[in-house]
Design a protein around this motif. Sequence first.
Motif, PDB file in Angstrom:
ATOM      1  N   UNK A  55      54.627  32.881  41.992  1.00  0.00           N
ATOM      2  CA  UNK A  55      55.760  33.767  42.257  1.00  0.00           C
ATOM      3  C   UNK A  55      57.015  33.264  41.564  1.00  0.00           C
ATOM      4  N   UNK A  56      57.122  31.930  41.424  1.00  0.00           N
ATOM      5  CA  UNK A  56      58.340  31.363  40.841  1.00  0.00           C
ATOM      6  C   UNK A  56      58.206  31.155  39.335  1.00  0.00           C
ATOM      7  N   UNK A  57      57.026  31.444  38.784  1.00  0.00           N
ATOM      8  CA  UNK A  57      56.823  31.290  37.340  1.00  0.00           C
ATOM      9  C   UNK A  57      57.388  32.474  36.590  1.00  0.00           C
ATOM     10  N   UNK A  58      57.999  32.222  35.443  1.00  0.00           N
ATOM     11  CA  UNK A  58      58.452  33.326  34.594  1.00  0.00           C
ATOM     12  C   UNK A  58      57.319  33.753  33.676  1.00  0.00           C
ATOM     13  N   UNK A  59      57.249  35.071  33.387  1.00  0.00           N
ATOM     14  CA  UNK A  59      56.355  35.552  32.336  1.00  0.00           C
ATOM     15  C   UNK A  59      57.235  36.302  31.342  1.00  0.00           C
ATOM     16  N   UNK A  60      56.619  36.773  30.252  1.00  0.00           N
ATOM     17  CA  UNK A  60      57.393  37.541  29.263  1.00  0.00           C
ATOM     18  C   UNK A  60      58.023  38.767  29.915  1.00  0.00           C
ATOM     19  N   UNK A  61      57.262  39.414  30.823  1.00  0.00           N
ATOM     20  CA  UNK A  61      57.763  40.655  31.418  1.00  0.00           C
ATOM     21  C   UNK A  61      58.683  40.393  32.617  1.00  0.00           C
ATOM     22  N   UNK A  62      58.365  39.339  33.384  1.00  0.00           N
ATOM     23  CA  UNK A  62      59.076  39.169  34.651  1.00  0.00           C
ATOM     24  C   UNK A  62      59.747  37.803  34.745  1.00  0.00           C
ATOM     25  N   UNK A  63      61.034  37.817  35.082  1.00  0.00           N
ATOM     26  CA  UNK A  63      61.723  36.539  35.241  1.00  0.00           C
ATOM     27  C   UNK A  63      61.167  35.784  36.444  1.00  0.00           C
ATOM     28  N   UNK A  64      61.325  34.481  36.435  1.00  0.00           N
ATOM     29  CA  UNK A  64      60.878  33.688  37.573  1.00  0.00           C
ATOM     30  C   UNK A  64      61.725  33.999  38.792  1.00  0.00           C
ATOM     31  N   UNK A  65      61.281  33.496  39.938  1.00  0.00           N
ATOM     32  CA  UNK A  65      62.045  33.772  41.146  1.00  0.00           C
ATOM     33  C   UNK A  65      62.322  32.449  41.845  1.00  0.00           C
ATOM     34  N   UNK A 130      56.310  42.306  40.955  1.00  0.00           N
ATOM     35  CA  UNK A 130      54.923  41.808  40.903  1.00  0.00           C
ATOM     36  C   UNK A 130      54.032  42.766  41.679  1.00  0.00           C
ATOM     37  N   UNK A 131      53.583  43.798  40.965  1.00  0.00           N
ATOM     38  CA  UNK A 131      52.859  44.882  41.636  1.00  0.00           C
ATOM     39  C   UNK A 131      51.351  44.661  41.574  1.00  0.00           C
ATOM     40  N   UNK A 132      50.653  45.303  42.484  1.00  0.00           N
ATOM     41  CA  UNK A 132      49.203  45.224  42.528  1.00  0.00           C
ATOM     42  C   UNK A 132      48.623  45.579  41.162  1.00  0.00           C
ATOM     43  N   UNK A 133      47.594  44.912  40.651  1.00  0.00           N
ATOM     44  CA  UNK A 133      46.750  43.883  41.294  1.00  0.00           C
ATOM     45  C   UNK A 133      47.220  42.430  41.116  1.00  0.00           C
ATOM     46  N   UNK A 134      48.528  42.214  40.884  1.00  0.00           N
ATOM     47  CA  UNK A 134      49.016  40.850  40.679  1.00  0.00           C
ATOM     48  C   UNK A 134      48.519  39.891  41.758  1.00  0.00           C
ATOM     49  N   UNK A 135      48.655  40.284  43.017  1.00  0.00           N
ATOM     50  CA  UNK A 135      48.341  39.353  44.115  1.00  0.00           C
ATOM     51  C   UNK A 135      46.867  38.927  44.115  1.00  0.00           C
ATOM     52  N   UNK A 136      45.962  39.867  43.869  1.00  0.00           N
ATOM     53  CA  UNK A 136      44.546  39.448  43.918  1.00  0.00           C
ATOM     54  C   UNK A 136      44.160  38.696  42.643  1.00  0.00           C
ATOM     55  N   UNK A 137      44.919  38.940  41.573  1.00  0.00           N
ATOM     56  CA  UNK A 137      44.639  38.172  40.346  1.00  0.00           C
ATOM     57  C   UNK A 137      45.043  36.712  40.528  1.00  0.00           C
ATOM     58  N   UNK A 138      46.260  36.476  41.055  1.00  0.00           N
ATOM     59  CA  UNK A 138      46.685  35.074  41.202  1.00  0.00           C
ATOM     60  C   UNK A 138      45.866  34.364  42.281  1.00  0.00           C
ATOM     61  N   UNK A 139      45.398  35.087  43.275  1.00  0.00           N
ATOM     62  CA  UNK A 139      44.599  34.451  44.337  1.00  0.00           C
ATOM     63  C   UNK A 139      43.102  34.489  44.020  1.00  0.00           C
ATOM     64  N   UNK A 140      42.770  35.030  42.833  1.00  0.00           N
ATOM     65  CA  UNK A 140      41.388  35.058  42.375  1.00  0.00           C
ATOM     66  C   UNK A 140      40.455  35.732  43.382  1.00  0.00           C
ATOM     67  N   UNK A 141      40.865  36.906  43.859  1.00  0.00           N
ATOM     68  CA  UNK A 141      40.056  37.661  44.827  1.00  0.00           C
ATOM     69  C   UNK A 141      39.383  38.827  44.134  1.00  0.00           C
ATOM     70  N   UNK A 142      38.110  39.031  44.444  1.00  0.00           N
ATOM     71  CA  UNK A 142      37.364  40.134  43.852  1.00  0.00           C
ATOM     72  C   UNK A 142      37.751  41.465  44.500  1.00  0.00           C
ATOM     73  N   UNK A 143      38.158  42.457  43.695  1.00  0.00           N
ATOM     74  CA  UNK A 143      38.501  43.776  44.254  1.00  0.00           C
ATOM     75  C   UNK A 143      37.370  44.345  45.118  1.00  0.00           C
ATOM     76  N   UNK A 144      36.108  44.096  44.701  1.00  0.00           N
ATOM     77  CA  UNK A 144      34.944  44.627  45.415  1.00  0.00           C
ATOM     78  C   UNK A 144      34.888  44.149  46.868  1.00  0.00           C
ATOM     79  N   UNK A 145      35.438  42.944  47.126  1.00  0.00           N
ATOM     80  CA  UNK A 145      35.482  42.463  48.517  1.00  0.00           C
ATOM     81  C   UNK A 145      36.839  42.724  49.167  1.00  0.00           C
TER      82      UNK A 145
END
Length: 371
Positions: A55-65, A130-145
């Motif tokens: 959440x606190x990391x900056x990316x090209x699109x989104x500033x850090x927090x 940080x919109x969906x699916x950001x949260x499941x990507x960073x937490x490495x969660x499978x959408x199927x579950x």
Amino acid sequence: GEFTQSVSRLQSIVAGLKNAPSDQLINIFESCVRNPVENIMKILKGIGETFCQHYTQSTDEQPGSHIDFAVNRLKLAEILYYKILETVMVQETRRLHGMDMSVLLEQDIFHRSLMACCLEIVLFAYSSPRTFPWIIEVLNLQPFYFYKVIEVVIRSEEGLSRDMVKHLNSIEEQILESLAWSHDSALWEALQVSANKVPTCEEVIFPNNFETGNNRPKRTGSLALFYRKVYHLASVRLRDLCLKLDVSNELRRKIWTCFEFTLVHCPDLMKDRHLDQLLLCAFYIMAKVTKEERTFQEIMKSYRNQPQANSHVYRSVLLKSIKEERGDLIKFYNTIYVGRVKSFALKYDLANQDHMMDAPPLSPFPHIKQQ
């Protein structure tokens, strides 16, 4: 404004609660053969660290927090997590009168999904970029579950605003229509385990949910639940298209039968693709075969009015996965879809009576009302 409304609704849900299990929840934990509390704390700690770090990391699109923001969001999500977990456990305890809760409480994927869903609610309330699916990507969660917890959350937390519920429902739809069909999805492993037997609509939908009723669902479990929801979603969208394009019930059932055929017998057609792509192709081919023709233009025009419609669905369809190539829906239809579906579709060609002899019976179409 909208922003403060969502945030104040969230704050009223968690008012006076701690980000820790209540006495009642601790009692439920202690009544288990194996107390799950340590494992739960460990899961939440891991999620918290990963969340704050990303959440606190900056990316090209989104500033850090700022870390304070991350910690604040996390704390709200934890409060929500314990509140919903308690509601679910109290309901389950009543339902299963005194049976041991260890099995449910030891499913790590359940806790990780529930916590991720609570974090998503908080991010949504604060209009996070940080919109969906950001949260499941960073937490490495499978959408199927992950999607399975959505309905649980909506049912268990009555304080959610209409906007939040709408947001969660749209996430479930995104998963059912495309995210769960990516090439690296757990869906494909689940299918392999079941000997690649994709359930038919009739096998998974509750019998009283058919326009013509008879089968309890014949198949249950993860795959059945997933396909039940997929078929339901597709049937709602097809019903709407057929209304707009003034399609007979007979043709609608043929389109539905063809769509189901592709899901059951050509499951790879969905890999890295979108449910609507197969639905629109089934619509076009069956309208053509039965001489109730509709042009792709007419079909697309009606499709664009559906709430979920997005131009990339028909403008950028996967054609080749190695050295990825994309094209529009018509190109996909001509180069890939027709080759796989033509011989099945032609069985319903009314002009050709020889074919009608071996036309498979039409699949039942689900009712609008879902269990």
